[in-house]
Design an enzyme around this catalytic site. Structure first.
Site, short mmCIF file in Angstrom:
data_model
loop_
_atom_site.label_atom_id
_atom_site.label_comp_id
_atom_site.label_asym_id
_atom_site.label_seq_id
_atom_site.Cartn_x
_atom_site.Cartn_y
_atom_site.Cartn_z
N ARG A 159 53.62 35.98 38.37
CA ARG A 159 53.91 34.76 37.61
C ARG A 159 54.71 35.13 36.37
NH1 ARG A 159 49.57 30.16 35.70
NH2 ARG A 159 48.54 31.86 34.59
N ASP A 441 42.35 31.38 28.13
CA ASP A 441 43.70 31.94 28.15
C ASP A 441 44.63 30.98 27.41
OD1 ASP A 441 44.21 29.86 29.85
OD2 ASP A 441 44.57 31.08 31.62
C1 LIG Z 1 44.62 28.60 33.20
C2 LIG Z 1 45.09 29.73 34.00
O1 LIG Z 1 46.26 30.01 34.05
S1 LIG Z 1 43.97 30.69 34.81
C3 LIG Z 1 44.86 32.17 35.14
C4 LIG Z 1 45.11 32.97 33.94
N1 LIG Z 1 43.90 33.54 33.40
C5 LIG Z 1 43.41 34.67 33.95
O2 LIG Z 1 44.00 35.21 34.83
C6 LIG Z 1 42.13 35.24 33.39
C7 LIG Z 1 41.67 36.34 34.29
N2 LIG Z 1 40.39 36.88 33.88
C8 LIG Z 1 40.27 37.82 32.92
O3 LIG Z 1 41.23 38.20 32.28
C9 LIG Z 1 38.90 38.39 32.70
O4 LIG Z 1 38.04 38.04 33.74
C10 LIG Z 1 38.22 37.97 31.39
C11 LIG Z 1 39.06 38.43 30.20
C12 LIG Z 1 38.04 36.48 31.31
C13 LIG Z 1 36.84 38.64 31.32
O5 LIG Z 1 37.05 40.01 31.46
P1 LIG Z 1 35.93 41.06 31.04
O6 LIG Z 1 35.41 40.69 29.69
O7 LIG Z 1 36.50 42.42 31.21
O8 LIG Z 1 34.82 40.75 32.10
P2 LIG Z 1 33.72 41.75 32.68
O9 LIG Z 1 33.29 42.73 31.65
O10 LIG Z 1 32.70 40.92 33.33
O11 LIG Z 1 34.54 42.52 33.82
C14 LIG Z 1 33.90 43.36 34.75
C15 LIG Z 1 34.95 44.15 35.47
O12 LIG Z 1 35.80 43.25 36.19
C16 LIG Z 1 37.16 43.46 35.83
N3 LIG Z 1 37.83 42.17 35.82
C17 LIG Z 1 37.44 41.02 35.24
N4 LIG Z 1 38.33 40.04 35.49
C18 LIG Z 1 39.30 40.60 36.24
C19 LIG Z 1 40.48 40.08 36.81
N5 LIG Z 1 40.82 38.80 36.65
N6 LIG Z 1 41.26 40.93 37.52
C20 LIG Z 1 40.92 42.20 37.68
N7 LIG Z 1 39.79 42.76 37.18
C21 LIG Z 1 38.99 41.96 36.47
C22 LIG Z 1 37.10 44.02 34.44
O13 LIG Z 1 38.30 44.73 34.16
C23 LIG Z 1 35.88 44.92 34.51
O14 LIG Z 1 36.29 46.10 35.18
P3 LIG Z 1 35.48 47.50 35.00
O15 LIG Z 1 34.09 47.26 35.50
O16 LIG Z 1 36.26 48.45 35.85
O17 LIG Z 1 35.51 47.84 33.54
O1 LIG Z 2 47.85 28.05 35.13
C1 LIG Z 2 46.90 27.38 35.39
C2 LIG Z 2 46.39 26.37 34.54
O2 LIG Z 2 45.34 25.80 34.86
O3 LIG Z 2 47.02 26.14 33.49
MG LIG Z 3 48.86 27.31 33.32
#
Ligand SMILES: CC(=O)SCCNC(=O)CCNC(=O)[C@H](O)C(C)(C)COP(=O)(O)OP(=O)(O)OC[C@H]1O[C@@H](n2cnc3c(N)ncnc32)[C@H](O)[C@@H]1OP(=O)(O)O
Ligand SMILES: O=CC(=O)O
Ligand SMILES: [Mg+2]
Length: 535
Positions: A159, A441
């Protein structure tokens, strides 16, 4: 040479910023920069019209496209046939490995909502994608924990940032470049052939589009880029996020513009809510209750997702669901509630006809898969499920006044605290964070800061007494800032103060800034110094 690298160098950045890749960016910029600027002017003009009371409607000039039952988008490309679970996340090294190994079918590698666009994040993210495709990304972290790619990996869908953003780490003819073209161009240049060799392709998610002319611009970028790089036309595939109210009125046209490159539509719920407040926030009928009350089952959100599924399936395109922001917790009770909420969300989407959906965390992959398995079974998708029963009118898409719920003191405080803490993280280079068991986010934070602005404009009454005033918002912000800076020193403390200033700037103005990220990027994240000139 016409380009210059402004962003500071770092280890292996030259592998991404090669002369050939930069020449490609120059070619994209020469061809498309002016059109992007013109489309951004169109966005501004449209918002001005809405500020005088005009409302959007389905476009009369494209009625023939909607009425023509014969056209379809391209059949799904390899790796994009079964998309029942898609994980999203930033492209740092650890998250890249974790996302690819998560068991999801697709990984949305995010340079948009989940990434703070520091120069380092932008270039190292590209490097991580190259390394992942070359299987050179394995590493051991400082705690001795080993990260290595498994045998079965998610399909990568990148993206790029939206059309509104620029990248100042590269200058072309002395100007900053479209961030969309940088993210798209660097990935396509380096990874298209790598992906084709692996049996997949260069796939994209297109964020924050406001209408079909912006989709046409993307399509023209694809055609040009494929020709430039000698890729067969139709190699690129793109799923468009329907995450603005204006795009919701042009879903069919967006699919049509991109039809040879389209991989469907996604219901980007958080930016969609943000877009509604941004465009119509000054009108009393559009005042929304607490953010937590604006769920997917309120009438205007339901109308939008129903229309999205029906539109996609009529045209042979995947309909992909959105992000339930609750994330797993280490507290078992909280975790159970969180998983229950995600399950309900995915169950509703699968039942409505979506072909797959998003999760924010690896711990949610199984829940999402189970709900889609229950509906899809062995079928890879449910493209054959036509939703001819759906009948959504313009008024349904705009029925914000039918949203039940109240504005509460707790909701106001939560918005201020989330906006402050998220922006603080973003200024520190982190684009997605967990706050109070929710994923936050750029999109969710935009809602938080816009609601504060909206409630202030209307002096909105609070359930339980009082109303939203500047004095109240300032005092809550001061309290939240005090809590955030406690124990911080130096730069960390300054960053929290800068975040508070951004919250103020975006909340108290008469006109709501279209994005907090544009000014905040220019002021705080963009590379300031000239580093090694290149080219
Ligand atoms: C509105 C929108 O656009 S939605 C799409 C955009 N937003 C996103 O993509 C958010 C994606 N999610 C994240 O960034 C994360 O889940 C967060 C920041 C919310 C939380 O992350 P953390 O605080 O690290 O959560 P947590 O401690 O429970 O993570 C456990 C493990 O999962 C991993 N993990 C958590 N989320 C993700 C993810 N989305 N992708 C890959 N790995 C992940 C962490 O890196 C951690 O790895 P580790 O055990 O090797 O250290
Ligand atoms: O990118 C996704 C959203 O919900 O915004
Ligand atoms: Mg969006």
């Amino acid at each position: 040479m016409r380009y210059e690298i402004i962003g500071p160098p770092a280890d292996r950045f030259e592998e991404v910023l090669t002369a050939e890749a930069l020449e490609f960016l120059v070619a994209l910029d020469s061809e498309f920069a002016a059109r992007r600027v013109a489309l951004l002017d169109t966005r501004r003009a449209r918002r001005d019209r809405y500020s005088t009371g005009q409302l959007p409607d389905f476009l009369p000039e494209t009625a023939a496209i909607r009425a023509d039952p014969t056209w379809r988008v391209a059949p799904p490309a390899p790796g994009l046939v079964d998309r029942r679970v898609e994980i999203t996340g930033p492209t740092d090294r650890k998250m890249t490995v974790n996302a690819l190994n998560s068991g999801a079918k697709v990984w949305l590698a995010d340079f948009e909502d989940a990434t703070a666009p520091t120069w380092h994040n932008v270039v190292s993210g590209q490097l991580n994608l190259i390394d992942a495709l070359d299987r050179r990304i394995d590493f051991t972290d400082p705690r001795g924990r080993r990260y290595a790619l498994g045998a079965e990996l998610a399909t990568i869908v990148v993206r790029p940032r939206g059309w509104h953003l620029v990248e100042k780490g590269i200058a072309i003819d002395g100007r900053p470049v479209s961030a969309s073209l940088v993210d798209f161009g660097l990935y396509l240049f380096h990874c298209a052939r790598r992906q084709l060799d692996l049996g997949a392709g260069p796939y994209f998610y297109l964020p924050k589009l406001e209408g079909h002319r912006e989709a046409r611009l993307w399509n023209d970028v694809f055609v040009f880029a494929q020709r430039y790089l000698g890729l067969p036309q139709g190699t690129i595939r793109a799923t468009t996020l329907i995450e603005t109210i204006t795009a919701a009125f042009e879903m069919e046209e967006i699919l049509y513009e991109l039809r040879e490159h389209s991989a469907g539509l996604n219901a980007g719920r958080w930016d969609y809510i943000f877009s509604m407040i941004k465009n119509f926030g000054q009108w009393p009928d559009f005042v929304l209750p607490d953010r937590s009350e604006v769920t997917m089952t309120v009438p205007f959100m339901r109308a939008y997702t129903e229309l999205l599924v029906a539109t996609c399936h009529r045209r042979g395109a995947h309909a992909i669901g959105g992000m339930a922001a609750v994330i797993p917790s280490r507290d078992p009770e909280v975790n159970e509630v969180a998983l229950g909420k995600v399950r309900a969300d995915k169950r509703r989407e699968a039942g409505d006809g979506f072909d797959g959906s998003w999760v924010a965390h690896p711990g949610l992959v199984d829940t999402c898969r189970e709900e889609f398995d229950a509906v899809l079974g062995e079928r890879p998708n449910q493209l054959d499920r036509l939703r001819d029963d759906v009948d959504v009118a313009a008024a349904d898409l705009l029925a914000v006044d039918k949203t039940p719920g109240q504005v509460t003191a707790a909701g106001l405080r939560s918005n201020i605290a989330v906006a402050l803490r998220y922006i603080d993280a973003w200024l520190g280079g982190v684009g997605a964070v967990a706050l109070w068991n929710l994923m936050e986010d750029a999109a969710t934070a935009e809602i938080a800061r816009c609601q504060v602005w909206q409630w202030l404009q209307h002096g909105t009454p609070l359930a339980g007494g009082g109303c939203v005033t500047e004095e109240l918002v300032r005092s809550i912000l001061a309290e939240e800032l005090t809590a955030l800076v406690a124990g911080r020193v130096g730069d960390d403390r300054d960053r929290a103060w800068r975040a508070a200033r951004i919250v103020e700037d975006t909340a108290f103005g008469e006109r709501l800034p279209a994005f907090f990220t544009t000014a905040a990027y220019a002021r705080h994240l963009a590379p300031a110094e000239r580093a090694v000139p290149a080219g």
